[in-house]
Design an enzyme around this catalytic site. Structure first.
Site, mmCIF file in Angstrom:
data_model
loop_
_atom_site.group_PDB
_atom_site.id
_atom_site.type_symbol
_atom_site.label_atom_id
_atom_site.label_comp_id
_atom_site.label_asym_id
_atom_site.label_seq_id
_atom_site.Cartn_x
_atom_site.Cartn_y
_atom_site.Cartn_z
ATOM 1 N N LYS A 1 0.845 -1.115 0.030
ATOM 2 C CA LYS A 1 0.116 0.081 0.063
ATOM 3 C C LYS A 1 0.957 1.232 0.061
ATOM 4 C CE LYS A 1 -3.945 -2.604 2.125
ATOM 5 N NZ LYS A 1 -4.297 -3.116 3.443
ATOM 6 N N GLN B 1 -4.635 -1.417 9.652
ATOM 7 C CA GLN B 1 -4.565 -2.740 8.984
ATOM 8 C C GLN B 1 -5.316 -3.767 10.116
ATOM 9 O OE1 GLN B 1 -3.561 -3.363 5.744
ATOM 10 N NE2 GLN B 1 -4.193 -5.453 6.105
ATOM 11 N N ASP C 1 -11.321 3.049 4.574
ATOM 12 C CA ASP C 1 -11.679 1.742 4.319
ATOM 13 C C ASP C 1 -13.066 1.606 4.387
ATOM 14 O OD1 ASP C 1 -11.539 -0.726 3.077
ATOM 15 O OD2 ASP C 1 -10.177 -1.676 4.752
#
Ligand code: NAD
Length: 290
Positions: A58, A102, A125
């Site tokens: 990422k 994460q 997200d």
């Protein structure tokens, strides 16, 4: 001997590269205007090797396309209070537009509390309950979870028919399964959710024109699950005998499917490009309109 795949490969690597190229151009324009650049911060707690690979990819992708990014890593024994303090600081920092924690987090940390602590305007997200609710109501200001949104982009890039089609989503997690079904529903598919308690899974899946597998069980979906001509999307990432495999037995399924994603090179790159696109989306939402 098995015959070669007849299905059209939904190439996530190629599709994501095309999208990254256009994101690069947008970022170059922002830079040329002298405006502050969008910034993504990825927070990793612990030393899960798979997570380390994902966050590395990422950060590298952000760098490649000219987006600002920062990777914050903390040891596995970081307390929930310490992590919440990091998030509070990032929420306050005007130079940060997207925050990604994460997952999975170490077991002693309550994931939902952490997600709820992220400013919904920086929730890249789309997992904050506010963003989940916006997604549910079809609000265009929702930041959509990266993996299912990336799957939708891939399906559309290959003109896979969606409206009126039977879509079966295998898996009901908040991060993939549930929002995946919502996004398919928004495109007028008829959606069925399956999970670990579903009776006669193969029979339900055989009704699917679009089958999305997000389970985490290597090679669960065999040709027996596949309706001839169906689009098979493999979200799973599993390590089997030192190799990366999905939830779909590619060799058998690809002989019956009309479209299929490979692992690797299918959904994974689409997740990453969507993370970049979402950061830009949140950045634009936060900019004053001219
Ligand atoms: P999860 O463990 O949170 O959810 C798994 C779901 O599968 C659950 O809803 C469960 O009910 C269902 N399930 C489990 N065993 C089953 C079975 N035998 N039959 C039917 N359903 C079953 O997982 P997740 O976070 O949704 O991730 C799923 C998979 O996708 C994992 O392999 C993960 O690594 C992968 N993943 C990939 C990406 C990507 O970018 N490609 C992103 C996120 C997750």
């Amino acid at each position: 001997m098995t015959s070669p795949a007849t299905a059209c490969i939904l190439d996530g690597k190629l599709t994501s590269q095309n999208l990254l190229d256009s994101l690069s151009l947008e970022l170059a324009q922002i830079k040329a205007q002298g405006a502050p650049l969008p910034k993504l911060v990825v927070v990793l707690v612990g030393d899960d090797p798979a997570s380390q690979v994902y966050v590395g990819k990422k950060a590298k992708t952000a760098q490649k396309i000219g987006m600002l990014s920062e990777l914050l890593t903390y040891p596995a024994d970081t307390t929930q209070a310490e992590l919440l303090a990091v998030i509070a600081r990032l929420n306050q920092d005007a130079s940060v537009h997207g925050i990604l924690v994460q997952l999975p987090l170490p077991k002693h940390i309550d994931t939902l509390s952490v997600i709820r602590a992220i400013d919904p305007k920086k929730d890249v997200d789309g997992l904050h309950p506010l963003n989940m609710g916006l997604l549910m109501t079809g609000d265009p200001s929702a930041c959509k979870p990266c993996t299912p949104a990336g799957v939708m982009t891939l399906l559309k890039a290959y003109n896979v028919p969606l409206a009126g089609q039977n879509a079966v989503v295998l898996g009901r997690s908040n991060i993939v399964g549930k929002p995946m079904g919502m996004l398919l529903l928004q495109e007028n598919a008829t959606v069925t959710y399956c999970h670990s308690k579903t009776a006669d899974l193969a029979a339900v899946c055989r009704e699917a024109d679009i089958l999305v597998a997000a389970v985490g069980v290597p090679n669960l979906v065999t040709a027996d699950f596949v309706k001839p001509g169906a689009a098979i999307i493999d979200v799973g990432i599993n390590r089997l005998d030192g190799k990366l495999v999905g939830d779909v037995d590619f060799t058998s399924a690809s002989q019956k499917a009309g479209f299929i994603t490979p692992v690797p090179g299918g959904v994974g790159p689409m997740t990453i490009v969507t993370l970049m696109a979402n950061t830009l989306f949140l950045y634009r939402q936060g900019q004053p309109t001219a």
